[in-house]
Design a protein around this motif. Sequence first.
Motif, short mmCIF file in Angstrom:
data_model
loop_
_atom_site.label_atom_id
_atom_site.label_comp_id
_atom_site.label_asym_id
_atom_site.label_seq_id
_atom_site.Cartn_x
_atom_site.Cartn_y
_atom_site.Cartn_z
N UNK A 1 0.84 -1.19 0.00
CA UNK A 1 0.00 0.00 0.00
C UNK A 1 0.87 1.23 0.00
N UNK A 2 0.44 2.27 0.68
CA UNK A 2 1.17 3.54 0.70
C UNK A 2 2.42 3.43 1.56
N UNK A 3 2.47 2.45 2.44
CA UNK A 3 3.54 2.29 3.43
C UNK A 3 3.52 3.47 4.39
N UNK A 4 4.60 4.23 4.59
CA UNK A 4 4.59 5.25 5.64
C UNK A 4 5.15 6.58 5.18
N UNK A 5 4.91 6.92 3.93
CA UNK A 5 5.39 8.19 3.40
C UNK A 5 4.31 8.86 2.55
N UNK A 6 4.31 10.17 2.56
CA UNK A 6 3.37 10.91 1.73
C UNK A 6 2.03 11.16 2.37
N UNK A 7 1.90 10.91 3.68
CA UNK A 7 0.58 11.00 4.31
C UNK A 7 0.10 12.43 4.52
N UNK A 8 0.97 13.40 4.46
CA UNK A 8 0.48 14.78 4.51
C UNK A 8 -0.33 15.08 3.26
N UNK A 9 0.13 14.57 2.11
CA UNK A 9 -0.64 14.73 0.88
C UNK A 9 -1.89 13.85 0.92
N UNK A 10 -1.77 12.62 1.41
CA UNK A 10 -2.92 11.73 1.54
C UNK A 10 -4.01 12.39 2.36
N UNK A 11 -3.66 12.95 3.50
CA UNK A 11 -4.64 13.57 4.40
C UNK A 11 -5.28 14.78 3.74
N UNK A 12 -4.50 15.52 2.97
CA UNK A 12 -5.04 16.68 2.27
C UNK A 12 -6.06 16.24 1.22
N UNK A 13 -5.76 15.16 0.51
CA UNK A 13 -6.69 14.66 -0.49
C UNK A 13 -7.97 14.14 0.17
N UNK B 1 10.18 8.18 1.44
CA UNK B 1 9.93 9.56 1.07
C UNK B 1 10.82 9.99 -0.08
N UNK B 2 10.23 10.58 -1.10
CA UNK B 2 10.97 10.92 -2.31
C UNK B 2 10.66 9.96 -3.45
N UNK B 3 9.97 8.87 -3.13
CA UNK B 3 9.49 7.96 -4.17
C UNK B 3 10.59 7.34 -5.01
N UNK B 4 10.23 6.99 -6.24
CA UNK B 4 11.14 6.33 -7.16
C UNK B 4 12.26 7.27 -7.61
N UNK C 1 5.26 9.04 -3.63
CA UNK C 1 4.82 7.73 -3.16
C UNK C 1 5.66 6.59 -3.75
N UNK C 2 5.51 5.40 -3.18
CA UNK C 2 6.20 4.24 -3.74
C UNK C 2 5.51 3.73 -5.01
N UNK C 3 4.25 4.12 -5.22
CA UNK C 3 3.51 3.78 -6.46
C UNK C 3 3.46 2.28 -6.73
N UNK C 4 3.48 1.50 -5.66
CA UNK C 4 3.31 0.06 -5.81
C UNK C 4 4.58 -0.75 -5.70
N UNK C 5 5.74 -0.08 -5.55
CA UNK C 5 7.02 -0.78 -5.42
C UNK C 5 7.70 -0.35 -4.11
N UNK C 6 7.81 -1.26 -3.17
CA UNK C 6 8.40 -0.91 -1.89
C UNK C 6 9.90 -1.09 -1.84
N UNK C 7 10.44 -1.91 -2.74
CA UNK C 7 11.88 -2.15 -2.80
C UNK C 7 12.26 -2.37 -4.25
N UNK C 8 13.36 -1.73 -4.68
CA UNK C 8 13.89 -1.93 -6.03
C UNK C 8 15.28 -2.54 -5.88
N UNK C 9 15.57 -3.56 -6.69
CA UNK C 9 16.81 -4.31 -6.57
C UNK C 9 17.56 -4.30 -7.90
#
Length: 355
Positions: A188-200, A252-255, A300-308
């Motif tokens: 899901x969203x994990x734990x970043x970007x929630x200030x924008x989430x709450x605003x939306x 935080x900072x996304x991809x 946001x992570x946009x669906x990817x929590x880890x990139x390898x």
Amino acid sequence: MNKPGLSYKDAGVDIDAGNDLVEAIKPLAKSTSRPGVVSGLGGFGALFDLKAAGFEDPILVSGTDGVGTKLMVAMAADTHDTIGIDLVAMCVNDLVVQGAEPLFFLDYFATGKLTVEAGRAIVAGIAEGCNQAGCALIGGETAEMPGMYDEGHYDLAGFSVGAVERSQLLSGDTAAPGDVLLGLASSGIHSNGYSLVRKIVETSGVAYSDPAPFDADKKLGEALLAPTRIYVKSCLAAHKSGGIKAFSHITGGGLYENIPRVLPTTVKVAIDCAAWDLPPVFQWLMKEGNVAAEEMARTFNCGLGMVIAVESDRAEAVQAVLQEYGETVSRIGTVEGRTGDEPQVALKGLDRWKS
């Protein structure tokens, strides 16, 4: 006239409630014990024996983090049993980026008025996160601070220490053109970007107690509180199998911002956004908030929590290991050579997210 005698409890601090909480969470902490733990809760400091944990030439890796304004969603939804998982995840997923095994975890829980029930629920989540990561909850601090926090409000911070054998330390410096990029699905969203989430959410008119517009089986608050996925065991197994060049925890900072943190400046990555589906929660946020695709990928992570990043001839085997550990894995791109000051992250097909 004599003034009435005041106590600490009159000032808003209940020592008995604090002691009750410590007793309530001791079994939770004990359930996370692992080789290397020397002491339990209650002392002034916690002890850990690296030799007993099986390390020969270890380098310690440490990290600290919080949950950000996702806490505001938890408080608004009056749901506190998973936010502790987020706290652990934000710390231990950072440790594994350098190939480190999380060993132990400490938490800091501060609130305006301590309630044993809510406190125990929070620590139960922390213990669950530690169990998922294979690390021990060996200490922490609970602070009741009336006047600093409103009643019912609280803050969390976490601190984790891990270790990696010197020969297995990952820095990302060896990532090279031709390496394959694998993406691990987020929860899901994990734990970043929630200030924008709450605003939306605020501008949408949907309450946290209403059905989620993107998942009718859940209330909005519940859906937004889906805990951060912990990638420790799967990523450590993949690293042990060989061929891993770099892990990047997408926070935080996304991809755009996180992947360059683990790459040498001589390379860039080309990522195909058609390689995975943008999860419904992000589709809703993007549409409801009229958020640009580039802003989504930077927030946001946009669906990817880890990139390898992995050697091309090892990509298939590493993917198989990750899938054995329950990960949903997508081949999302490649590492390429970089010229001059061109961006280190190129996202192809961002426009498809708008459909």
